[in-house]
Design a protein around this motif. Structure first.
Motif, short mmCIF file in Angstrom:
data_model
loop_
_atom_site.label_atom_id
_atom_site.label_comp_id
_atom_site.label_asym_id
_atom_site.label_seq_id
_atom_site.Cartn_x
_atom_site.Cartn_y
_atom_site.Cartn_z
N ASN A 93 15.45 0.67 17.33
CA ASN A 93 14.25 1.36 16.43
C ASN A 93 14.28 1.71 14.90
OD1 ASN A 93 12.68 1.29 18.95
ND2 ASN A 93 13.16 3.44 19.62
N GLU A 135 0.49 1.20 25.09
CA GLU A 135 -0.30 0.15 24.48
C GLU A 135 -0.61 0.56 23.10
OE1 GLU A 135 -3.59 -0.55 26.77
OE2 GLU A 135 -4.61 -1.34 24.89
N VAL A 169 2.70 -0.14 21.03
CA VAL A 169 2.90 -1.50 20.74
C VAL A 169 1.99 -1.90 19.57
CG1 VAL A 169 2.62 -3.68 21.70
CG2 VAL A 169 3.67 -2.01 23.26
N MET A 170 0.82 -1.41 19.51
CA MET A 170 -0.13 -1.80 18.62
C MET A 170 0.37 -1.45 17.06
SD MET A 170 -3.74 -2.48 20.03
CE MET A 170 -4.24 -0.75 20.51
N LEU A 171 0.82 0.05 17.22
CA LEU A 171 1.13 0.60 16.02
C LEU A 171 2.61 -0.11 15.45
CD1 LEU A 171 0.87 4.34 16.76
CD2 LEU A 171 -0.41 3.02 14.80
N ALA A 172 3.53 -0.39 16.33
CA ALA A 172 4.75 -0.99 16.07
C ALA A 172 4.57 -2.31 15.56
CB ALA A 172 5.55 -1.19 17.60
N LEU A 173 3.63 -2.97 15.98
CA LEU A 173 3.17 -4.36 15.55
C LEU A 173 2.62 -4.35 14.20
CD1 LEU A 173 1.79 -6.18 18.53
CD2 LEU A 173 4.24 -6.32 17.68
N GLY A 174 2.19 -3.24 13.55
CA GLY A 174 1.59 -3.19 12.45
C GLY A 174 0.20 -2.76 12.34
N LEU A 175 -0.37 -2.46 13.36
CA LEU A 175 -1.87 -2.02 13.34
C LEU A 175 -1.82 -0.67 12.38
CD1 LEU A 175 -4.83 -2.97 14.33
CD2 LEU A 175 -4.39 -1.38 16.24
N ARG A 184 6.97 -3.95 8.53
CA ARG A 184 7.21 -4.35 9.91
C ARG A 184 5.94 -5.60 10.32
NH1 ARG A 184 6.81 1.12 11.46
NH2 ARG A 184 4.51 0.90 11.90
N LEU A 185 5.00 -5.55 9.63
CA LEU A 185 3.93 -6.28 9.88
C LEU A 185 4.54 -7.96 9.29
CD1 LEU A 185 1.04 -7.26 11.08
CD2 LEU A 185 0.21 -6.38 8.62
N LEU A 245 6.18 4.03 22.58
CA LEU A 245 6.88 3.08 23.24
C LEU A 245 7.69 3.77 24.60
CD1 LEU A 245 7.95 1.03 20.36
CD2 LEU A 245 6.50 0.11 22.34
N PHE A 281 8.36 -8.09 17.30
CA PHE A 281 9.24 -7.13 18.22
C PHE A 281 8.79 -7.59 19.64
CE2 PHE A 281 8.17 -4.39 14.66
CZ PHE A 281 9.32 -3.61 14.62
N PHE A 293 9.31 -6.03 23.43
CA PHE A 293 9.68 -4.84 24.15
C PHE A 293 9.90 -5.25 25.71
CE2 PHE A 293 6.68 -3.81 20.81
CZ PHE A 293 7.46 -2.71 19.94
N ARG A 298 3.23 8.48 17.17
CA ARG A 298 4.38 7.71 16.26
C ARG A 298 4.70 6.71 17.54
NH1 ARG A 298 9.19 10.01 14.13
NH2 ARG A 298 9.71 10.47 16.35
N PRO A 299 5.09 5.56 17.06
CA PRO A 299 5.22 4.30 17.90
C PRO A 299 6.42 4.64 18.59
CG PRO A 299 5.39 3.54 15.54
CD PRO A 299 4.74 5.08 15.66
N VAL A 300 7.51 5.12 18.10
CA VAL A 300 8.65 5.36 18.77
C VAL A 300 8.33 6.32 20.25
CG1 VAL A 300 11.09 5.21 18.10
CG2 VAL A 300 9.36 6.85 17.09
N ALA A 322 5.25 0.02 7.64
CA ALA A 322 4.14 -0.50 8.68
C ALA A 322 3.93 -2.13 7.99
CB ALA A 322 2.78 0.24 8.64
N LEU A 349 10.88 1.95 13.10
CA LEU A 349 10.08 2.65 13.61
C LEU A 349 10.52 4.20 13.79
CD1 LEU A 349 9.56 0.27 17.01
CD2 LEU A 349 8.06 0.82 14.99
N LEU A 383 -3.66 -9.55 11.70
CA LEU A 383 -3.35 -8.03 10.95
C LEU A 383 -2.98 -8.57 9.54
CD1 LEU A 383 -1.69 -5.56 13.54
CD2 LEU A 383 -4.00 -5.83 12.67
N PHE A 428 -2.80 -11.73 17.37
CA PHE A 428 -3.09 -10.29 17.02
C PHE A 428 -2.33 -10.10 15.54
CE2 PHE A 428 -1.95 -5.75 16.98
CZ PHE A 428 -3.01 -5.28 17.46
#
Ligand SMILES: Nc1ncnc2c1ncn2[C@@H]1O[C@H](COP(=O)(O)OP(=O)(O)OP(=O)(O)O)[C@@H](O)[C@H]1O
Ligand SMILES: [Mg+2]
Lengths: 227, 411
Positions: free
Chosen positions: A49, B300, B303-309, A81-82, B408, A87, A89, B403-405, A78, A54, A110, A106
C-alpha cells in the motif's frame, strides 16, 4: 525504480498502537519479478500500500522513479497511480457492473485514451490472457481464475511502470494459481513491466526471480534465484 | 455515454427489488401529490366561481368604505355612462348594479329580518345565478312591485306566491320606509343563512323604497375569464380614475369574501403539510436505498479509487443514482396521475351525502372537481428531484470520502 528507506508504519486503533513495519529498506529495480513473502501479519499488504501511494509511512520515505511520494498532494498521488501503477488485489478486483472488456478499459478510460484505441487494446489484451471470447461477460459469470486474468489484463493494458499485486493467487486453486503466475511472468517479460507481488504460497515464491521475506515488519531475507 | 452515467445506470439495475420498492414509493408520492394538488385547485376554483356567481362577481365597484360599513350612506351614483363604460371593458362578461339594504318583512302575525336586494332584472343574470335559482314562480321583472323570497324565508313567513307582504326599513332620507310587495317567486340557495333572509325586488323598486334616487350600493362585474381578473381590475381602475367625481372603490372577490379566501388558504396549508410529510418519507426511502448500496459497495469503491477514479467522479456516480431513481419514479408517477386527473377534470365526482352538508356551508355545488395547472406537474418534478438531490448528499459524500486503503481492507 521503487525505493523504501527506513520505512516505519504504526497503526493506531482506539489508542492501541500496532507497529506494522519497522525500518524497512528495499529497492526494486526496473523489470524485476519479485515476491514479498512472509507470514500473516508480517506487513506485506502494508508495504504494498505504501509503494502503491495508497497510504503514507509514519516515518521514512518512499520513492517512485526518483520522486518522493510524501511531497505530492492527494490529487497528484491519484494521478500518479493512474499513470504509473497497476493494481491486482486478492479478490473482488473487478467492477461487477462492467463487462470484462469494460473492466479492462476502465483505467484507460480514466487516462483519457480515445474509445476506438481503448477497445482495440482491451480486446488484444483479453486475447493475450486467453479470454478473447469472454469480453462481454460480467465478473459474476466468470470463474475466480478468469476474473484474476481480467485483473492482470487491466493492470497491464494501461502501460504502468510497476504492477503491485497483493496475494493475487490467494483465492485460486494451485493449478489456476500456477497459470496466473505464468501469465504474469509472460507479461513481465513481453511488456517489460516491473512486478511486485505478495504471497504465502511456496509455489508462487518458486516462480519469482527475487524473494523478499518479511517478519514482524522487517526484511529478514532477500534472495535472488537464477532465471 | 459517460463512464459515470454508465456506472450509475447499472448500479441501480443491480438490486432490482430494492430499486423497485424505492421507485414504487416515489411513484405513489408523485401520484398523490399531483392528484391532491389538482383536486384542491379544482375545488377552490369551483368555490370561487360559485361564490362569485352568488354574491360578489369577480370585482365590485362601491362607494368609499362600503365594505366596512355596508349602509345606505356609502353609494355609487349610477348613470348610464358608467354602466356603459364598465360593460365595454374588454374583460367584462356582465355588469349588475344592486341596492342592498336591511329591513323587516311581515305577513300577518309573523315578521322576519330580511336582506333586501334590489337588482336590475335584465342585468342580474349576466353576473349572478340568482335568476336561475328560482324554484317556484318567477324572478322579479320590474313590474308591479314583485318580490322573490328565499324558500326558507317564505316558509318562515308563511308566504305563498300571490300573497302580499309588508316591507319596513329606514330610507336614505332617514324617514320610515314601508310598502306592500307581492310575492312572485321563491328561490333556493346553497347557503341556508342567506336563504333565510334574502328578499329580492327590482332595482327601481328598491331605489323608490329607500328614497335612493339614482344611487346603488354596489356594481358587481363578472370577468370573462377567471384567470384574467387582474387585467380586468386594472382596466376598471382606469375607467374609474378617468371618470372623476366622488371617490369609488374597486374590490376583488377575495376582499368581498375574505372568509372564502381564508378557507382556501387554510385548506391549502393543511394539504401541503400532509404532502410535505409524504415527500419527506420518500426522501428517507431514497436516502436509505442509496446509503445501503454505497455501504455494500465499499470494497468496490476502494478498488475504483485505487485505480485512479477521482472522488468527484464517485460523488457524481452516487448522485446520478439517486436522481435516476427519482426520475424513473417521477416519470411513472406523472404518467399515471395526469390521465387520471384529466379524466376527472372532465367528469366531476358527485359528493357523498355527508360531504354535501359541508359543501353547503361554503356555498358550493356538491361535486368534487379537478383542475390540472401546469405548475402542478412542474412543481412535483422540482420537488421530487430536489428532494432526491438532498437525499443523495450524505451517501455521495460518504462514498467519495472513503480512503482506498480502508475500503480495500473491508472485505
Ligand atoms: N488499518 C489497520 N489498523 C490497525 N492495524 C492494522 C491495519 N492494517 C494492518 N494492521 C496491522 O498491521 C500488521 C501488518 O498487517 P498487514 O496487513 O500488512 O500484514 P500481511 O503481511 O499483509 O498479512 P496477511 O498475510 O494476513 O495479509 C498486522 O498486525 C495488522 O493487524
Ligand atoms: Mg495482506
Amino acid at each position: 525504480m521503487l525505493e523504501a528507506t527506513d520505512v516505519w508504519k504504526v497503526y493506531e486503533t482506539r489508542g492501541v498502537e500496532t507497529v506494522a513495519l519497522q525500518g524497512v529498506n528495499l529497492v526494486i529495480d526496473e523489470g524485476e519479478f519479485t515476491a514479498l513473502a512472509g507470514p500473516s501479519g508480517s506487513g506485506k499488504t502494508t508495504l504494498l500500500n505504501l509503494f502503491g501511494a495508497l497510504d503514507v509511512p509514519t516515518r521514512g520515505t518512499i520513492h517512485l522513479e526518483g520522486q518522493e511520494l510524501s511531497t505530492l498532494s492527494s490529487a497528484q498521488l491519484a494521478h500518479l497511480r493512474l499513470q504509473k501503477l497497476g493494481f491486482i488485489f486478492q479478490a473482488y478486483n473487478l467492477i461487477p457492473v462492467l463487462s470484462a472488456r469494460e473492466n479492462v478499459e476502465f483505467v484507460m478510460e480514466l487516462q483519457g485514451v480515445p474509445a476506438a484505441e481503448r477497445q482495440e487494446r482491451a480486446m488484444a489484451m483479453l486475447a493475450e490472457v486467453g479470454l478473447g471470447d469472454m469480453a462481454d461477460k460480467r465478473p459474476m459469470e466468470m470463474s475466480g481464475g478468469q476474473q484474476q486474468r481480467v485483473a492482470v489484463a487491466r493492470a497491464i493494458v494501461s502501460r504502468p511502470r510497476v504492477v503491485l499485486a497483493d496475494e493475487p493467487t490467494a483465492n485460486l486453486d494451485s493449478k489456476t494459481a500456477e497459470k496466473l503466475l505464468d501469465l504474469m511472468q509472460e507479461m513481465n517479460q513481453r511488456h517489460h513491466v516491473t512486478f511486485l507481488f505478495s504471497t504465502h504460497d511456496p509455489m508462487v515464491i518458486e516462480k519469482s526471480r527475487r524473494t523478499v521475506r518479511l517478519r514482524d515488519g522487517q526484511v529478514v531475507d532477500d534472495e535472488l534465484r537464477a532465471a | 455515454m459517460s463512464l459515470e452515467f454508465r456506472l450509475a445506470k447499472r448500479n441501480i439495475g443491480r438490486n432490482l427489488r430494492r430499486t423497485g420498492l424505492t421507485v414504487a414509493a416515489t411513484v405513489f408520492a408523485v401520484f398523490l401529490v399531483v392528484v391532491f394538488v389538482a383536486m384542491a385547485a379544482g375545488m377552490h376554483e369551483k368555490m370561487i366561481e360559485d361564490g362569485v356567481r352568488i354574491h360578489s362577481g369577480h370585482l365590485q365597484v362601491s362607494g368609499k368604505d362600503y365594505l366596512k360599513k355596508r349602509t345606505l350612506e356609502q353609494f355609487v351614483d349610477l348613470d348610464a355612462e358608467l354602466l356603459t363604460l364598465l360593460e365595454q371593458a374588454p374583460g367584462a362578461l356582465g355588469v349588475a348594479p344592486r341596492v342592498i339594504g336591511f329591513g323587516l318583512a311581515s305577513k300577518g302575525a309573523s315578521t322576519q329580518g330580511v336582506a333586501i336586494f334590489g337588482v336590475d332584472p335584465q342585468r342580474e343574470g349576466t353576473v349572478s345565478s340568482l335568476p336561475t335559482r328560482v324554484v317556484s314562480g318567477v324572478f322579479v321583472d320590474g313590474e308591479g312591485r314583485g318580490i322573490v323570497l328565499g324558500e326558507r324565508l317564505a316558509r318562515n313567513l308563511g308566504a305563498e306566491i300571490g300573497d302580499e307582504l309588508l316591507l319596513y326599513s329606514v330610507a336614505y332620507s332617514m324617514e320610515t320606509a314601508y310598502d306592500l310587495f307581492t310575492v312572485v317567486g321563491t328561490l333556493r340557495l346553497p347557503e341556508p343563512a342567506l336563504e333565510r333572509t334574502l328578499a329580492v325586488i327590482s332595482l327601481a323598486d328598491a331605489q323608490a323604497f329607500f328614497a335612493y334616487g339614482d344611487r346603488v350600493s354596489e356594481i358587481a362585474v363578472l370577468a370573462k375569464d377567471a384567470g384574467h381578473v387582474d387585467a380586468l381590475e386594472a382596466d376598471l381602475h382606469a375607467v374609474l380614475a378617468k371618470r372623476g367625481g366622488p371617490e369609488l372603490e374597486l374590490h376583488t372577490w377575495a376582499e368581498v369574501m375574505p372568509e372564502l379566501k381564508q378557507f382556501i388558504f387554510i385548506d391549502d396549508a393543511g394539504m401541503y403539510i400532509m404532502l410535505a410529510i409524504l415527500v419527506v418519507v420518500v426522501a428517507f426511502g431514497i436516502l436509505n436505498t442509496i446509503l445501503m448500496s454505497v455501504l455494500e459497495r465499499t470494497r468496490e469503491l476502494g478498488v475504483m479509487l485505487a485505480l485512479g477514479l477521482k472522488p468527484g467522479s464517485i460523488f457524481r456516480v452516487v448522485y446520478m443514482e439517486s436522481m435516476l431513481l427519482a426520475s424513473i419514479g417521477l416519470v411513472i408517477g406523472l404518467a399515471l396521475a395526469i390521465p387520471v386527473v384529466l379524466y376527472f377534470q372532465g367528469h366531476p365526482i358527485p359528493m357523498s351525502e355527508e360531504l354535501k352538508g359541508a359543501a353547503q356551508i361554503i356555498a358550493m355545488e356538491p361535486v368534487i372537481t379537478f383542475k390540472l395547472k401546469p405548475l402542478n406537474p412542474l412543481g412535483s418534478m422540482i420537488t421530487i428531484l430536489g428532494v432526491a438531490a438532498l437525499a443523495a448528499l450524505y451517501p455521495a459524500l460518504k462514498a467519495s470520502r472513503a480512503r482506498p486503503v480502508d475500503a480495500l481492507r473491508s472485505l
